[in-house]
Scaffold this active site. Structure first.
Site, PDB file in Angstrom:
ATOM      1  N   GLY A   1     -55.424-110.953  25.343  1.00 26.27           N
ATOM      2  CA  GLY A   1     -54.405-111.182  26.374  1.00 26.27           C
ATOM      3  C   GLY A   1     -54.892-112.204  27.366  1.00 26.27           C
ATOM      4  O   GLY A   1     -55.797-112.992  27.070  1.00 26.27           O
ATOM      5  N   ASN A   2     -54.313-112.156  28.567  1.00 28.98           N
ATOM      6  CA  ASN A   2     -54.658-113.203  29.541  1.00 28.98           C
ATOM      7  C   ASN A   2     -55.939-112.877  30.322  1.00 28.98           C
ATOM      8  O   ASN A   2     -56.370-111.723  30.407  1.00 28.98           O
ATOM      9  CB  ASN A   2     -53.467-113.491  30.462  1.00 28.98           C
ATOM     10  CG  ASN A   2     -53.153-112.314  31.363  1.00 28.98           C
ATOM     11  OD1 ASN A   2     -53.887-111.990  32.295  1.00 28.98           O
ATOM     12  ND2 ASN A   2     -52.047-111.631  31.059  1.00 28.98           N
ATOM     13  N   VAL A   6     -55.926-110.114  33.326  1.00 26.59           N
ATOM     14  CA  VAL A   6     -56.042-108.716  32.873  1.00 26.59           C
ATOM     15  C   VAL A   6     -57.415-108.501  32.228  1.00 26.59           C
ATOM     16  O   VAL A   6     -58.008-107.427  32.356  1.00 26.59           O
ATOM     17  CB  VAL A   6     -54.878-108.334  31.919  1.00 26.59           C
ATOM     18  CG1 VAL A   6     -55.064-106.934  31.369  1.00 26.59           C
ATOM     19  CG2 VAL A   6     -53.543-108.438  32.642  1.00 26.59           C
ATOM     20  N   GLY A   7     -57.949-109.547  31.591  1.00 22.24           N
ATOM     21  CA  GLY A   7     -59.284-109.464  31.001  1.00 22.24           C
ATOM     22  C   GLY A   7     -60.315-108.977  32.017  1.00 22.24           C
ATOM     23  O   GLY A   7     -61.196-108.164  31.702  1.00 22.24           O
ATOM     24  N   CYS A  57     -52.188-118.778  21.429  1.00 18.71           N
ATOM     25  CA  CYS A  57     -53.356-118.900  22.315  1.00 18.71           C
ATOM     26  C   CYS A  57     -54.125-120.195  22.089  1.00 18.71           C
ATOM     27  O   CYS A  57     -54.726-120.723  23.003  1.00 18.71           O
ATOM     28  CB  CYS A  57     -54.276-117.696  22.132  1.00 18.71           C
ATOM     29  SG  CYS A  57     -54.808-117.479  20.426  1.00 18.71           S
ATOM     30  N   GLU A 104     -60.554-111.505  24.010  1.00 20.02           N
ATOM     31  CA  GLU A 104     -59.935-112.656  23.338  1.00 20.02           C
ATOM     32  C   GLU A 104     -58.866-113.181  24.278  1.00 20.02           C
ATOM     33  O   GLU A 104     -57.754-112.668  24.330  1.00 20.02           O
ATOM     34  CB  GLU A 104     -59.330-112.220  21.988  1.00 20.02           C
ATOM     35  CG  GLU A 104     -60.354-111.782  20.965  1.00 20.02           C
ATOM     36  CD  GLU A 104     -61.189-112.962  20.430  1.00 20.02           C
ATOM     37  OE1 GLU A 104     -60.719-114.111  20.494  1.00 20.02           O
ATOM     38  OE2 GLU A 104     -62.311-112.719  19.960  1.00 20.02           O
TER      39      GLU A 104
HETATM   40  P1  NAD Z   1     -49.461-108.893  27.207  1.00 26.60           P
HETATM   41  O1  NAD Z   1     -48.563-108.989  28.394  1.00 26.60           O
HETATM   42  O2  NAD Z   1     -48.939-108.311  25.944  1.00 26.60           O
HETATM   43  O3  NAD Z   1     -50.768-108.145  27.661  1.00 26.60           O
HETATM   44  C1  NAD Z   1     -51.784-107.854  26.762  1.00 26.60           C
HETATM   45  C2  NAD Z   1     -52.102-106.379  26.817  1.00 26.60           C
HETATM   46  O4  NAD Z   1     -52.630-106.071  28.100  1.00 26.60           O
HETATM   47  C3  NAD Z   1     -50.898-105.483  26.596  1.00 26.60           C
HETATM   48  O5  NAD Z   1     -51.225-104.521  25.622  1.00 26.60           O
HETATM   49  C4  NAD Z   1     -50.631-104.891  27.952  1.00 26.60           C
HETATM   50  O6  NAD Z   1     -50.156-103.562  27.874  1.00 26.60           O
HETATM   51  C5  NAD Z   1     -51.978-104.925  28.625  1.00 26.60           C
HETATM   52  N1  NAD Z   1     -51.877-105.087  30.075  1.00 26.60           N
HETATM   53  C6  NAD Z   1     -51.089-105.956  30.737  1.00 26.60           C
HETATM   54  N2  NAD Z   1     -51.295-105.840  32.068  1.00 26.60           N
HETATM   55  C7  NAD Z   1     -52.231-104.878  32.238  1.00 26.60           C
HETATM   56  C8  NAD Z   1     -52.863-104.286  33.371  1.00 26.60           C
HETATM   57  N3  NAD Z   1     -52.558-104.672  34.613  1.00 26.60           N
HETATM   58  N4  NAD Z   1     -53.788-103.335  33.153  1.00 26.60           N
HETATM   59  C9  NAD Z   1     -54.090-102.939  31.888  1.00 26.60           C
HETATM   60  N5  NAD Z   1     -53.515-103.450  30.802  1.00 26.60           N
HETATM   61  C10 NAD Z   1     -52.601-104.400  30.964  1.00 26.60           C
HETATM   62  O7  NAD Z   1     -49.996-110.312  26.778  1.00 26.60           O
HETATM   63  P2  NAD Z   1     -50.363-111.579  27.647  1.00 26.60           P
HETATM   64  O8  NAD Z   1     -51.545-111.311  28.484  1.00 26.60           O
HETATM   65  O9  NAD Z   1     -49.159-112.177  28.276  1.00 26.60           O
HETATM   66  O10 NAD Z   1     -50.776-112.486  26.398  1.00 26.60           O
HETATM   67  C11 NAD Z   1     -50.807-113.847  26.468  1.00 26.60           C
HETATM   68  C12 NAD Z   1     -52.232-114.306  26.727  1.00 26.60           C
HETATM   69  O11 NAD Z   1     -53.061-113.848  25.660  1.00 26.60           O
HETATM   70  C13 NAD Z   1     -52.354-115.804  26.729  1.00 26.60           C
HETATM   71  O12 NAD Z   1     -53.239-116.169  27.746  1.00 26.60           O
HETATM   72  C14 NAD Z   1     -52.945-116.111  25.359  1.00 26.60           C
HETATM   73  O13 NAD Z   1     -53.657-117.316  25.327  1.00 26.60           O
HETATM   74  C15 NAD Z   1     -53.820-114.915  25.141  1.00 26.60           C
HETATM   75  N6  NAD Z   1     -54.043-114.669  23.719  1.00 26.60           N
HETATM   76  C16 NAD Z   1     -55.293-114.820  23.238  1.00 26.60           C
HETATM   77  C17 NAD Z   1     -55.530-114.649  21.888  1.00 26.60           C
HETATM   78  C18 NAD Z   1     -56.911-114.827  21.315  1.00 26.60           C
HETATM   79  O14 NAD Z   1     -57.087-114.492  20.147  1.00 26.60           O
HETATM   80  N7  NAD Z   1     -57.875-115.328  22.061  1.00 26.60           N
HETATM   81  C19 NAD Z   1     -54.489-114.280  21.043  1.00 26.60           C
HETATM   82  C20 NAD Z   1     -53.235-114.099  21.585  1.00 26.60           C
HETATM   83  C21 NAD Z   1     -53.016-114.290  22.931  1.00 26.60           C
END
Ligand code: NAD
Length: 489
Positions: free
Chosen positions: A188-189, A192-193, A244, A210
């Site tokens: 994810g982003n 949140v990471g 991503c 990731e």
């Molecule tokens: P998303 O909104 O689906 O969030 C990812 C996960 O985090 C979800 O399961 C969600 O429930 C959880 N989450 C969200 N907010 C949270 C919080 N405050 N506390 C705990 N958990 C929480 O996805 P996203 O973040 O919008 O995804 C897009 C991002 O992911 C982009 O930055 C993209 O580049 C990155 N991405 C990376 C890869 C990789 O392989 N490196 C792959 C896909 C996406």
């Protein structure tokens, strides 16, 4: 006990039975997962269509084909991956058995993202199963239909106690994060990471993150611009830019800009027709929140191609922006949408400087016919992955580690890398109780003479075949006997 607590407790209990450790059981589970992708292809495609407007063929191509390949690889290689890995020895350990034994970590939490909801959630699960772990799977709530389907079908195929699916949004994920895991694998982003890592720190749980970021794309004047732009257009507009590793922006010399714009425009027409809105292969922005976020990025830049949009349909046309300034809104965060800014730079030196001023990206793309340009980009920048003269395809190579560095993430996966990421590499040294004389050099009283022998035995590594080892062992026994008799005592 909350639903999340129950799922984790169930997975822990199932792990403690020891069944996930049996290699045959892992293979059996992987085969069941393989079957899921054969039998549920239609339901998977329907759910992804509803969530992201991806076509059925697109879903197979970008989501499930890679998973099928990864499952097949894990099934074929698992015995080899899980076997003890002998290591180089020094003279002191020559007669010992020294190896690395990969062992399961325990219960892994997998948190998936929405943009490739099957690929990014199931791929870590394949590695978790292969490595002998239990895993709690939390798909992204943003893909409502996919999350529901995953919750429904996974338990029909794989051990539902060992690999439970927990659906839900932020509160549910946070409740999960309060539990103790042995590893957390998050996609994810970056924002949140950081929350994930902070939660993991409370239990000293290791994490794989990731993440994403702005992946640059440098187009050199010395290249076939038409082919380069075709590949960039594919990499950018696939899944409506919500990838991503999509090329986030282009760097090129000012006099290349018009040709680049023209060629990308041609590719957009070739791939998505004159009206991408009605083209089955062109996706949609995931929701209105992201639609608004992306549209704001258009405000202070010049649109050269596209720009049409329809909020009610979450549609944004494939768009190219020209003469974009580093201060422009579109350059302040990962775009994650179908906007492609072009930033003119004076040449390779300025491109490298620009890239190095930003955070380390997940992917870095260079298009050139000149190997020296590729080499300079490789040696003078850093990124999760580097790809020359194409986009995205490094993701599909299971033999390459996939993951970020710095702000784009930590840890890596795909193929054996996922297995290793979710295993503890246990160092094992198995000695016999004989040859005690050799140890005299380490026992007090310490003397310079003993130190000299310790240096000799410890600093010399041995990498011989079986015959060589036997010969050396015999020689060592003689040397040891002489040493013991003449020097140590
Ligand atoms: P998303 O909104 O689906 O969030 C990812 C996960 O985090 C979800 O399961 C969600 O429930 C959880 N989450 C969200 N907010 C949270 C919080 N405050 N506390 C705990 N958990 C929480 O996805 P996203 O973040 O919008 O995804 C897009 C991002 O992911 C982009 O930055 C993209 O580049 C990155 N991405 C990376 C890869 C990789 O392989 N490196 C792959 C896909 C996406």
């Amino acid at each position: 006990m909350s639903r999340e607590q129950q799922a984790v407790a169930r997975a822990r209990k199932a792990f403690e039975t020891g069944r996930s450790k049996c290699v045959e059981y892992r293979i059996y589970q992987l085969k069941n997962l393989q079957q899921l992708f054969t039998e549920k292809q239609k339901q998977i495609a329907d759910a992804v269509k509803k969530d992201l407007n991806k076509s059925e063929v697109g879903t197979q191509l970008y989501e499930t084909l890679g998973l099928e390949g990864e499952i097949d690889l894990a099934i074929r290689k698992l015995k080899e991956w899980a076997a003890p890995r002998p290591v180089e020895k020094n003279l002191l350990t020559l007669s010992d058995t020294v190896y690395i034994q990969p062992e399961p970590l325990g219960v892994v939490l997998i948190i998936g993202a929405w943009n490739y909801p099957w690929a990014v959630t199931i791929q870590p699960l394949i590695g978790a199963i292969a490595a002998g772990n239990a895993a709690v799977v939390k798909p992204s709530e943003v893909c409502v239909h996919t999350a529901k389907l995953m919750e429904e079908v996974l338990p029909l195929y794989i051990d539902k106690e060992l690999y439970p699916v927990v659906t839900g949004g932020v509160p549910e994920t946070q409740e999960l994060l309060r539990q103790r895991f042995d590893h957390i694998f998050y996609t994810g982003n970056s924002m949140v990471g950081k929350l994930i890592m902070a939660a993991a720190a409370k239990h000293l749980t290791p994490v794989t993150l990731e993440l994403g970021g702005k992946s640059p794309c440098y187009i050199d004047k010395n290249c076939d611009i038409s082919i380069a732009c075709r590949r960039v257009a594919w990499g950018k507009y696939t899944n409506c830019g919500q990838t991503c590793i999509a090329p986030d922006y282009i760097l090129c010399e000012p006099d290349l800009q018009d040709r680049v714009i023209n060629e990308i425009k041609k590719s957009i027409q070739e791939f998505y027709t004159d009206n991408p809105k009605t083209c089955p292969d062109y996706g949609r922005i995931i929701n209105q929140r992201h639609f608004k976020r992306i549209m704001t990025m258009l405000e202070d830049s010049h649109t050269a191609v596209g720009g049409d949009n329809d909020e009610s349909d979450c549609y944004i046309a494939p768009t190219v922006l020209r003469d974009v300034k580093p201060e422009a809104k579109v350059m302040q965060e990962e775009i994650f949408g179908p906007l492609l800014p072009i930033l003119p730079v004076s040449g390779l030196d300025e491109a490298i400087k620009f890239i190095n001023k930003g955070e380390k990206p997940l992917a870095l793309y260079v298009f050139t016919a000149d190997d020296k340009v590729i080499k300079r980009i490789r040696d003078e920048t850093s990124s999760g992955g580097l790809l020359a003269n194409d986009c995205l395809v490094h993701y599909s190579v299971s033999a390459l580690p996939f993951g970020g560095v710095g702000n784009s993430g930590m840890g890596c996966y795909h193929g054996k890398f996922t297995f290793d990421q979710l295993s503890h590499k246990r160092g094992c040294l198995i000695k016999k109780l004989n040859m005690e004389g050799v140890n005299s050099m380490r026992y007090p009283p310490h003397t310079l003479k003993k130190l000299g022998w310790a240096r000799f035995f410890i600093l010399n590594t041995v990498d011989l075949g079986w015959m060589g080892r036997m010969a050396l062992l015999a020689l060592l026994a003689v040397v040891t006997a002489v040493v013991l008799q003449n020097y140590l005592f």
